[in-house]
Design an enzyme around this catalytic site. Structure first.
Site, PDB file in Angstrom:
ATOM      1  N   ASN A  91      38.117  27.066  74.790  1.00 27.94           N
ATOM      2  CA  ASN A  91      37.767  26.677  73.418  1.00 27.94           C
ATOM      3  C   ASN A  91      36.621  25.667  73.359  1.00 27.94           C
ATOM      4  O   ASN A  91      35.866  25.648  72.383  1.00 27.94           O
ATOM      5  CB  ASN A  91      39.017  26.085  72.737  1.00 27.94           C
ATOM      6  CG  ASN A  91      38.670  25.343  71.469  1.00 27.94           C
ATOM      7  OD1 ASN A  91      38.436  25.934  70.422  1.00 27.94           O
ATOM      8  ND2 ASN A  91      38.572  24.011  71.553  1.00 27.94           N
ATOM      9  N   TYR A 157      22.955  28.763  70.248  1.00 33.82           N
ATOM     10  CA  TYR A 157      24.392  28.894  69.960  1.00 33.82           C
ATOM     11  C   TYR A 157      24.762  30.376  69.836  1.00 33.82           C
ATOM     12  O   TYR A 157      25.730  30.832  70.444  1.00 33.82           O
ATOM     13  CB  TYR A 157      24.735  28.137  68.672  1.00 33.82           C
ATOM     14  CG  TYR A 157      26.209  28.149  68.325  1.00 33.82           C
ATOM     15  CD1 TYR A 157      27.107  27.293  68.968  1.00 33.82           C
ATOM     16  CD2 TYR A 157      26.724  29.019  67.362  1.00 33.82           C
ATOM     17  CE1 TYR A 157      28.466  27.302  68.658  1.00 33.82           C
ATOM     18  CE2 TYR A 157      28.072  29.039  67.048  1.00 33.82           C
ATOM     19  CZ  TYR A 157      28.947  28.178  67.690  1.00 33.82           C
ATOM     20  OH  TYR A 157      30.293  28.189  67.383  1.00 33.82           O
ATOM     21  N   ALA A 159      23.196  32.948  71.029  1.00 32.23           N
ATOM     22  CA  ALA A 159      23.069  33.598  72.346  1.00 32.23           C
ATOM     23  C   ALA A 159      24.264  33.258  73.234  1.00 32.23           C
ATOM     24  O   ALA A 159      24.801  34.125  73.942  1.00 32.23           O
ATOM     25  CB  ALA A 159      21.762  33.166  73.008  1.00 32.23           C
ATOM     26  N   LYS A 161      27.304  32.519  72.310  1.00 31.62           N
ATOM     27  CA  LYS A 161      28.523  33.198  71.846  1.00 31.62           C
ATOM     28  C   LYS A 161      28.438  34.712  72.070  1.00 31.62           C
ATOM     29  O   LYS A 161      29.453  35.358  72.341  1.00 31.62           O
ATOM     30  CB  LYS A 161      28.785  32.853  70.379  1.00 31.62           C
ATOM     31  CG  LYS A 161      29.149  31.384  70.157  1.00 31.62           C
ATOM     32  CD  LYS A 161      30.387  30.970  70.936  1.00 31.62           C
ATOM     33  CE  LYS A 161      30.843  29.569  70.595  1.00 31.62           C
ATOM     34  NZ  LYS A 161      32.080  29.179  71.316  1.00 31.62           N
ATOM     35  N   ILE A 190      35.303  27.361  59.997  1.00 30.18           N
ATOM     36  CA  ILE A 190      36.563  26.625  60.127  1.00 30.18           C
ATOM     37  C   ILE A 190      36.270  25.140  59.878  1.00 30.18           C
ATOM     38  O   ILE A 190      35.244  24.620  60.351  1.00 30.18           O
ATOM     39  CB  ILE A 190      37.175  26.803  61.547  1.00 30.18           C
ATOM     40  CG1 ILE A 190      37.213  28.296  61.970  1.00 30.18           C
ATOM     41  CG2 ILE A 190      38.558  26.158  61.623  1.00 30.18           C
ATOM     42  CD1 ILE A 190      38.071  29.217  61.149  1.00 30.18           C
TER      43      ILE A 190
END
Ligand code: NAP
Length: 252
Positions: A91, A157, A159, A161, A190
């Site tokens: 995470n 970011y 790329a 993910k 979120i």
């Protein structure tokens, strides 16, 4: 009987935000949890206390997921304390802003080190441990809808993910014969520290809400509930999947 009774899970980056939500959701199902952050933090000890109050058990281990020696130590401390590792939730993550024309090489490397190399390192040593145990396991990667569709201004970011999403599929194939399932969760917006500044900016908040058909932003518990589902013994036929939990963002 609680649904994760007897299981042991590492949740990286679980002193706050989505990781904390997952750690608490696991503990409510009887899972023992290794709470992790890359620095000593009071928040992390608070999460450990909360888990103990729920009747489960937890320890806090400091480890930077982008450093191999610290990841090895994270797995070792888990096995030393609880004797095994059943579930890894990758995470921990950071969001480095910048489009390709403005991003520095250093920022690109920092983004990739935590979000992608961190997933590789934790998965590598967790899977080795799970294979040694011989009883299968669960790897759950917290990717993002930014790994499925583009978001302007956060190229590294997106790329990183996209890399997590594809690594999930590849590792699922490598691990299938060991009974280790490997899945990703792709959250939408979120409410956490990561999105705080976006949600404090009214025009950005309005745009994000307009793109979230269910009419609310997600909470860490929404991702915790999805992670519990993927961690269950009953989910053993689900592998290589990207579970979108985005209030409908990518359904449009
Ligand atoms: P957050 O509130 O900023 O929390 C990030 C967590 O990661 C913190 O616990 C942080 O620890 C930890 N961390 C950062 N670098 C680390 C490292 N090198 N080693 C170990 N831990 C590290 O973020 P969040 O919103 O909960 O995000 C969690 C994950 O969900 C991330 O992978 C993020 O990309 C993904 N995600 C979030 C959203 C969203 O809308 N929030 C949407 C899609 C995907 P410290 O407290 O010590 O810094």
């Amino acid at each position: 009987m609680k649904r994760l009774e007897g299981k042991v899970a590492i949740v990286t980056g679980s002193n706050r935000g989505i990781g904390r939500g997952i750690a608490i959701a696991f503990a409510k199902e009887g899972c023992k949890v290794i709470v992790n952050s890359h620095k000593d933090s009071k928040d992390a000890y608070d999460v450990v206390d909360e888990i103990k109050k729920l009747g489960s058990d937890a320890i806090f281990v400091v480890a930077d997921v982008s450093k191999e020696s610290e990841v090895k130590n994270l797995i070792k401390k888990t096995v030393d304390k609880f004797g095994k590792l059943d579930i890894l939730v990758n995470n921990a993550g950071i969001l480095v802003s910048g489009s390709v024309t403005t991003l520095t090489e250093k920022d690109w490397d920092r983004q990739m080190d935590v979000n992608l190399k961190g997933v590789f390192l934790c998965t590598k040593y967790a899977v080795q441990q799970m294979i040694k145990q011989g009883k299968g396991g669960r790897i759950i990667n917290i990717s993002s809808i930014a790994g499925l569709v583009g978001f302007p201004g956060i190229s590294a970011y997106c790329a990183s993910k996209g890399g997590v999403t594809e690594l999930t599929r590849e590792v699922a194939l490598d691990c299938a014969i060991y009974g280790i399932t490997v899945n990703a969760i792709d959250p939408g917006v979120i409410v956490t520290d990561m999105t705080k500044s976006m949600l404090e900016d009214e025009p950005t908040k309005k745009m994000l809400m307009e793109n979230t058909p269910v009419g609310r932003f997600g909470q860490p518990e929404d991702i915790g509930n999805a992670a519990v589902f993927l961690a269950l013994d009953e989910s053993s036929f689900i592998t290589g999947h990207n579970l979108v939990v985005d209030g409908g963002w990518t359904a449009r």
